[in-house]
Scaffold this active site. Sequence first.
Site, PDB file in Angstrom:
ATOM      1  CG  ASP A  61      21.128  15.186 -82.377  1.00 46.12           C
ATOM      2  OD1 ASP A  61      21.795  14.964 -83.395  1.00 46.12           O
ATOM      3  OD2 ASP A  61      20.006  15.705 -82.392  1.00 46.12           O
TER       4      ASP A  61
ATOM      5  CB  THR B  58      18.455  15.746 -86.931  1.00 46.36           C
ATOM      6  OG1 THR B  58      19.799  16.172 -86.679  1.00 46.36           O
ATOM      7  CG2 THR B  58      17.696  15.677 -85.621  1.00 46.36           C
TER       8      THR B  58
ATOM      9  CG  HIS C  16      23.364  12.059 -87.216  1.00 49.84           C
ATOM     10  ND1 HIS C  16      24.358  12.779 -86.592  1.00 49.84           N
ATOM     11  CD2 HIS C  16      22.245  12.833 -87.137  1.00 49.84           C
ATOM     12  CE1 HIS C  16      23.883  13.925 -86.169  1.00 49.84           C
ATOM     13  NE2 HIS C  16      22.595  13.991 -86.477  1.00 49.84           N
TER      14      HIS C  16
END
Length: 551
Positions: free
Chosen positions: A36, A78, A350
């Site tokens: 993440d 997310t 991302h």
Amino acid sequence: MRRFLLLMFIAVVLSACCQPERAADRPRLVVVVSADQFAQDYLIRFADNFAEDGAFRRIEREGARFPHCHHRHAFTVTAPGHATQLTGCYPSQHGIIGNNWFNRFTGKDVYCCDDASVHIVGLPTGKPVSPRNLLVDTVGDVLKLGSGNRSKVFGVAFKDRVAMLMAGHNADAAFWLDDNLWVTSSYYRSDIPGYLRVFNEQRALERYHGQTWDLLLPREKYHNTGPDKNNWENPPKGFTSEFPHRLPGPGVLKPIEFGDLVLFSPFGNDVTLEAAREIVVGEALGQDEFPDLLCINLSTNDYVGHAFGPHSLEVEDLTYRTDRQLGDFLRFLDERVGRGRWVFAMTADHGVAPIVEYARQFRLPAKRNALGSLSELKAKLESRLRTQLGAAPDDKPIVQKVEDYQIYLQHDHRLFVEGPSDRFVLAQRIVRDWLLDQPAVAAAYTRDELIRGGEGKLFQQIQRTFHVHRSGDVLLAQAPYCVPGSRGTTHGSPWHYDTHVPLLLVGCGIKQGEFDRPVSPACLASTLSELLKIDYPAGNVEEPLAEALLP
């Protein structure tokens, strides 16, 4: 003659052993790791400090790297970023347009995995969630369909949305942490397996009381050279902006606060990967002729990035530790599943923007809250619309909702229902034009424009984010380096620092090399489908990474 035949047999066996793995050798286990908020920039800036036995050096030696991988949708948060990876499509098709969005019909905000028909197994008070809002299938769903449910599919993460949106509708289970416990949804199953119940019963996060997160390497080796003590970072309760970061002993913080603090340290990734190992062993993944899929998310990288920023010692140190943690996990796969019997893929949902105050030191045009608060923006748009459309004083509001990236209008407003047929389109244009007059807005498009289609990279990024039933009536992108909030940083823009992420593969059927073609994390869906010899997910729009696949 017998000796000749024996020598021929030995030669054939040796030849077979020395052959590279063929695509025909279908992997027994596919592991997809989404780190993440892991920017490709980290693989560039920090490369000289990666460990020889870490994941990144191993992938460099044995695997495939795509350094020009970008998310192709605009609003890089997310849930959409994870839904995209294993569906092979974008929010315009899979429907996950944000972590939350507004339901204009109910007038309420919707969490991307809301589902009141289920309950949380392992924590009855947990928010009920499932993957039902995902409108298409995933690689795992197709794998289960093709094997008659004999393949196994699991997801594991700190965040519920990530575990479910990667694993899909028909996964055997998705597990996540809630109130320091591994839980799941009754949508998937009615119990927590014994290997995770042990973690819960032992209150395993408490073992980190008194542990210290300090720099892994000598300070002079680090590339992030800004001041460790500063006032622009946003450390969680219990930490300061400076190393070392010590986790307090028992009784200093409430259990939930302490658990959150663990997740803001490299120990958080240890917890996730420990659970992943338990799933591999406890579910016997990769042990029969039906290939399995395990989806893992490393959420700690996101928490630390938000708090400390991409140019902090914390993010750099965590990157080195992630490299080593994943290197250990690859060796675990070698031992448990067998070298040459698994495939490992890594990407991210991302990247991240630099912290505004840090960026300004380098004369970048960075701003915080450049459009003001959402309530202020709504008031300005309402005033403009009422003036230009001639609303009566007692007319209800024309603007129904304002979010960070989109504006919803009241579709049933009197002005639209009773007025000329083009008045609703006119209202969209009034909002768009007002937004485009603001220096902080780089682009704005109306619902009408996005449905009709258009040209240009930024338009297409926003169009891929637009879902006709869930999105607003005007979508906007702020200028680069415009960040909300008072401290720390975030992501969510269509700009390079938010879209540029790693795409790495290693293992069975993967060719070694670096490939320069521009690609997307969505390419993973068709690529893994090729390796697994299954059909692509129904919504897939991206071609496989054919240059990385052995013949």
